[in-house]
Design an enzyme around this catalytic site. Structure first.
Site, mmCIF file in Angstrom:
data_model
loop_
_atom_site.group_PDB
_atom_site.id
_atom_site.type_symbol
_atom_site.label_atom_id
_atom_site.label_comp_id
_atom_site.label_asym_id
_atom_site.label_seq_id
_atom_site.Cartn_x
_atom_site.Cartn_y
_atom_site.Cartn_z
ATOM 1 N N ASP A 107 68.684 86.183 65.618
ATOM 2 C CA ASP A 107 67.755 85.096 65.796
ATOM 3 C C ASP A 107 66.527 84.948 66.485
ATOM 4 O O ASP A 107 65.587 85.300 66.049
ATOM 5 C CB ASP A 107 69.354 83.549 66.329
ATOM 6 N N TYR A 214 61.739 75.659 69.407
ATOM 7 C CA TYR A 214 61.078 75.214 68.074
ATOM 8 C C TYR A 214 59.569 73.930 68.464
ATOM 9 O O TYR A 214 58.861 74.107 67.214
ATOM 10 C CB TYR A 214 62.120 74.449 67.701
ATOM 11 N N HIS A 272 75.658 83.739 59.947
ATOM 12 C CA HIS A 272 74.490 84.130 60.586
ATOM 13 C C HIS A 272 74.613 84.521 62.387
ATOM 14 O O HIS A 272 73.897 85.353 62.466
ATOM 15 C CB HIS A 272 74.132 82.805 60.917
#
Length: 293
Positions: A107, A214, A272
């Site tokens: 990730d 982010y 994931h």
């Protein structure tokens, strides 16, 4: 932090004023494991012992902003280049001179690992990525509606204070739900596992720092120094849980444009969180790859 298993140790190093906490186990060639959102070093709990038992020195850091690592207040401290710099410094301090290490990322840790390989290619012998396309593949895919829709939550994270409030509510109910929902191996998400995560998320400033990755990605240039090659020349492995809802297959497969000879292993029943969904297969792939197969 709770007591570690026998033979594991908790340590820290400093990089330009930022403390980097890591867990270490084993001895031998150095393996560095980089976690993603919303995890911390504990996301590699199923890999640390098997790798150490196989004869490797395993280092699993908390990325800056997470758990026990430092949490700078400036948004500019969370560009991929800044975080990659932490890992480059960690390798420089812990690896033997001229040693090329095995680097693994998942990730966000996968994105950081790609960038570490670009910035410090002389220190990386083999690169293994779990469910994270090459950054250039992500940027290209993000221009298309199919991938943009999968990134909806990243747009929400750009709002001030509201994402923090939502993620902290009811003892991190949303984050606990993410781990439960996105884990294909439900048995891996026990009450004890969630307790460990809640403890890490409860560290002062952790949630804002985790979201800063982010926010920095949307508002700032990556900060990767010019001259850092986008192409990855060292042997590279991409392990992909095909039930991942966050990246399109196009993003995954197009990574080969920047990674000549990239080996892609697809795990159809994993999602994931592939390293806990199918730890035995992931561990076998990593060990095979490290041994040159």
């Amino acid at each position: 932090m709770r007591a570690l298993p026998h033979g594991w140790s908790s340590r820290t190093v400093d990089n330009d004023g930022v403390t980097v906490h890591y867990v270490e186990a084993g001895s031998g060639p150095l393996v560095v494991l980089l976690h993603g959102f919303p995890e911390f070093w504990y996301g590699w709990r199923e890999q640390i012992a098997p790798l150490a038992d196989a004869g490797y020195r395993v280092i699993a850091p908390d990325l800056r902003g997470y758990n026990l690592s430092g949490k700078p207040s400036e948004l500019s401290a969370y560009t991929v280049a800044k975080v990659a710099g932490d890992i480059g410094a960690l390798i420089g301090k812990l690896a033997a001179p001229n040693e090329r290490v095995f680097l693994v990322g998942h990730d966000w840790g996968g994105i950081i690992a790609w960038v570490v390989a670009m910035m410090f290619p002389e220190r990386i012998g083999r690169l293994a990525i779990l469910n994270a396309p090459h950054p250039s593949a992500v940027r290209a895919a993000a221009k298309r509606p199919a991938q943009m829709l999968r990134f909806w939550y990243q747009f929400f994270f750009q709002l001030p204070w509201l994402p923090e409030r939502m993620l902290r509510a009811n003892e991190f109910k949303v984050l606990r739900g993410v781990l439960r929902k996105q884990s294909m191996n439900k048995a891996a998400v026990t009450r004890e596992v969630l307790t460990q995560y809640v403890e890490a998320w409860s560290q002062p400033g952790a949630i804002t720092a985790m979201l800063a990755y982010y926010r920095a990605a949307f508002r700032r240039r990556s900060g990767v120094p010019r001259g850092s090659g986008k192409r990855i020349e060292m042997p590279a492995l991409l392990v992909w849980g095909l039930r991942d809802p966050f990246f399109t297959r196009e993003a995954m497969e197009s990574s080969v444009k920047w990674v000549p000879g990239l080996r892609i292993e697809k795990l159809p029943d994993a999602g994931h969180f592939v390293q806990s969904d199918d730890p035995e297969r992931v561990n076998a792939l990593l060990l095979e790859f490290f041994q040159g197969s």
